[in-house]
Design a protein around this motif. Structure first.
Motif, PDB file in Angstrom:
ATOM      1  N   ASP A 183       0.926  -0.923  -0.151  1.00 14.24           N
ATOM      2  CA  ASP A 183       0.149  -0.596  -0.108  1.00 14.24           C
ATOM      3  C   ASP A 183       0.886   1.066  -0.395  1.00 14.24           C
ATOM      4  OD1 ASP A 183      -1.739  -1.314   0.320  1.00 14.24           O
ATOM      5  OD2 ASP A 183      -2.388  -2.323   1.952  1.00 14.24           O
ATOM      6  N   THR A 184       1.730   1.564   0.640  1.00  7.76           N
ATOM      7  CA  THR A 184       3.034   2.678   0.640  1.00  7.76           C
ATOM      8  C   THR A 184       3.135   2.943  -0.888  1.00  7.76           C
ATOM      9  OG1 THR A 184       3.167   1.974   3.388  1.00  7.76           O
ATOM     10  CG2 THR A 184       4.584   3.229   2.055  1.00  7.76           C
ATOM     11  N   ILE A 185       3.837   1.527  -1.148  1.00  8.52           N
ATOM     12  CA  ILE A 185       4.405   1.552  -2.473  1.00  8.52           C
ATOM     13  C   ILE A 185       3.506   2.085  -3.437  1.00  8.52           C
ATOM     14  CG2 ILE A 185       5.307   0.410  -4.479  1.00  8.52           C
ATOM     15  CD1 ILE A 185       6.633  -1.512  -2.212  1.00  8.52           C
ATOM     16  N   VAL A 186       2.136   1.698  -3.167  1.00  5.83           N
ATOM     17  CA  VAL A 186       1.363   1.868  -4.576  1.00  5.83           C
ATOM     18  C   VAL A 186       0.513   3.405  -4.618  1.00  5.83           C
ATOM     19  CG1 VAL A 186      -0.540   1.720  -5.442  1.00  5.83           C
ATOM     20  CG2 VAL A 186      -0.038  -0.030  -5.004  1.00  5.83           C
ATOM     21  N   LYS A 187       0.879   3.726  -3.253  1.00  6.30           N
ATOM     22  CA  LYS A 187       0.619   5.166  -2.455  1.00  6.30           C
ATOM     23  C   LYS A 187       1.933   6.417  -3.785  1.00  6.30           C
ATOM     24  CE  LYS A 187      -0.780   9.008   0.088  1.00  6.30           C
ATOM     25  NZ  LYS A 187      -1.132   8.872   2.012  1.00  6.30           N
ATOM     26  N   THR A 188       2.666   6.052  -3.235  1.00  3.72           N
ATOM     27  CA  THR A 188       4.125   6.836  -3.614  1.00  3.72           C
ATOM     28  C   THR A 188       3.951   6.428  -4.934  1.00  3.72           C
ATOM     29  OG1 THR A 188       5.483   6.045  -1.833  1.00  3.72           O
ATOM     30  CG2 THR A 188       6.668   7.625  -3.757  1.00  3.72           C
ATOM     31  N   ASN A 189       4.116   5.504  -5.383  1.00  5.73           N
ATOM     32  CA  ASN A 189       3.633   5.422  -7.322  1.00  5.73           C
ATOM     33  C   ASN A 189       3.050   6.026  -7.850  1.00  5.73           C
ATOM     34  OD1 ASN A 189       5.869   4.265  -7.326  1.00  5.73           O
ATOM     35  ND2 ASN A 189       4.895   2.358  -8.081  1.00  5.73           N
TER      36      ASN A 189
END
Length: 559
Positions: free
Chosen positions: A313-319
């Protein structure tokens, strides 16, 4: 996506014109034009073929500027009676041949401007194509509106010219469009007269200045206003809009505040950020944008953002945040060519598709042509963006005179080693017994803190005396022999300080290799203040322990 607030902010002074497009008060696009370096994209020249290069299927054309223009075979119009396209440039052009060409891309670096013989003149609603016969309509319009405009185009245009209807013509009355066509016909008649009157090479048509071009091409009902800081430019734009879209004249406003226009709207700060490689994301992640001549690479990092639930979830939001910011930065910086985006790896296919969809949606706001390749096995998105100008960096910056654009410089240790080797060679070819050598202050500091090892090695290898002095005017890798002669003469050269001397100095910075020590200066001469690293910005009383031509060592005076 519909923007709540879309504005054009235009600043004009004696040196340059700048136009900013704000979307929801965020800088989305920026155009800069210097008075002494105006873009020539769209300008038409009467040129002469200088060289035909069969191996490149291209020709160089003299258009009267410092650099010849580059004309590729696919940009050469075919004769009207031609049934098929000749495959070779040598079949179309000959050295010395005169022809009309239009600039499609400004000169960049060592490359001259890119040319075409397929001429066109843009208006508010139409693009006039003198050598064409087509009747085209912008694909961004609805099918119903395209049909209306295509019928109108066929009724209005002469049989021997081509016309392309622009997006701005949506919903516009027939009378306004026909008036735009008459205007463009008059422009082309003027160009034809200039072609007959001027010698080759010569400019026969020049595009309008930047503010007028942007208003002509962009300003429509979607914009809430145009805000300017120059009364004369405002007057000209009002006259243009009065003749083309009188209902929009009331949206032209003049900035009244005491604060400069671009400062008042935070645009100056955004421009400064756009010249840096690191861009912060809202949640704490960041982008690193590295531009080279061949391509631009964008690296996405989570930075200090750690999320609240799962790593994915952290990665998706950053992307997703990166998608929006990458496209905005491409538009603001006007980045062109090959672009590679290194998103953070995602394990779920649905998340990867969501990121690509968001990227496509954001690219839909960009007027410049782009092409995106699917996510590669390495997690990279490869894309291209049409390259027309040098971009913000090319317009506003030059390569660093110290690193020559490499982005790094030699460390003081490496510089000292290289200088030591060169001085050995110098001593072998000179009859002088002693030398005073100027070096960069950081190298001088290193030599002073080295305990005399560098000097001792030099004297042992050459049998000569070397004295070093710091000189801030020198690049870190350079040295200069400022004096040479006998040992007696060189040893007699006075130093700024002597051992035992009491001084009051201001500590300017911490020592580069020992943070406990501070560095003060007398002109370009360095004084290392032992244990003075916590006195930065303060004046201190010191006693000189040792003074050499490179640097002095001093300790804090105990009172």
């Amino acid at each position: 996506m519909i923007f709540l607030d879309k504005q054009l902010v235009i600043s004009v002074d004696g040196m340059e014109s700048r136009v900013a497009v704000l979307e929801d008060k965020w800088l989305a696009e920026l155009y800069v034009e210097r008075q002494d370096a105006r873009s020539i994209v769209g300008s038409i020249f009467k040129g002469r073929v200088e060289n035909v290069l069969p191996g490149m299927d291209a020709a160089f054309v003299d258009i009267g500027l410092g650099k010849n223009g580059f004309l590729y075979v696919d940009e050469v119009s075919l004769p009207e009676d031609s049934d098929s396209r000749p495959r070779k440039i040598s079949q179309l052009l000959k050295p010395g041949q005169e022809l009309l060409v239009q600039v499609v891309k400004d000169a960049m670096g060592s490359k001259g401007p890119r040319l075409t013989t397929q001429l066109s003149i843009p208006g508010r609603y139409l693009v006039y194509v003198p050598d064409g016969k087509m009747c085209g309509v912008s694909r961004r319009l609805s099918d119903k509106e395209r049909q209306r405009l295509r019928r109108l185009c066929r009724d209005l245009k002469p049989d021997d010219v081509g016309v392309i209807v622009r997006t701005a013509a949506e919903g516009v009355e027939d009378k306004a469009i026909s008036g735009d066509l008459r205007f463009l016909e008059n422009v082309w008649s003027t160009v034809q007269r200039r072609i007959e009157d001027l010698e080759t090479p010569a400019s026969v048509y020049s595009e309008a200045e930047l503010p007028m071009r942007v208003v002509r091409d962009l300003f429509n009902e979607d914009f809430s206003r145009i805000l300017l800081d120059d009364q004369e430019t405002a007057r000209r734009l009002e006259g243009f809009l009065q003749a083309t879209t009188p209902e929009l004249v009331g949206r032209v406003e003049t900035h009244q505040g005491a604060k400069p226009l671009f400062d008042a709207y935070g645009i100056e700060e955004e421009i400064s950020k756009a010249l840096k490689s690191k861009v912060d994301l809202p949640s704490g992640g960041s982008l690193i944008i590295e531009q080279t001549e061949a391509m631009t690479v964008v690296d996405v990092n989570t930075g200090r953002y750690v999320g609240r639930k799962r790593l994915e979830d952290t990665i998706v939001k950053t992307n997703l945040e990166a998608c929006r910011e990458v496209v905005r930065q491409m538009r603001v910086r006007d980045i062109g060519g090959i672009i590679v985006i290194d998103f953070i790896d995602m394990s779920r296919k649905g998340n990867r598709e969501q990121v690509l969809k968001t990227l496509d949606e954001e690219l839909g706001k960009d007027r410049t042509k782009t092409y995106v390749v699917e996510l590669s096995p390495l997690g990279l998105v490869e894309m291209t963006r049409q390259n027309v100008t040098d971009g913000l960096r090319g317009t506003m910056t030059v390569p660093c005179p110290t690193c020559k654009g490499a982005g790094v410089v030699l460390s003081p240790q490496t510089a000292a080693v290289n200088i030591e080797r060169r001085l050995v060679g110098l001593a072998e070819s000179s009859t002088s017994q002693a030398f005073v050598v100027d070096v960069h202050p950081s190298v001088a500091d290193l030599i002073a803190r080295d305990g005399g090892n560098i000097v001792q090695r030099l004297e042992k290898a050459t049998g000569r005396l070397f004295m070093f002095e710091g000189a801030s005017y020198l690049p870190i890798e350079a040295h200069r022999v400022s004096a040479e002669g006998s040992r007696e003469v060189i040893q007699g050269i006075a130093l700024p300080v002597t051992a035992g001397q009491e001084l009051t100095l201001r500590v300017e910075e911490k020592h580069i290799y020992n943070g406990r020590d501070g560095v003060a200066r007398i002109g370009d001469y360095c004084v290392v203040v032992i244990d003075g690293g916590d006195r930065i910005g303060s004046e201190v009383s010191v006693v000189v322990e040792e003074a050499t031509s490179a640097c002095a060592l001093a300790h804090l005076q105990v009172k």
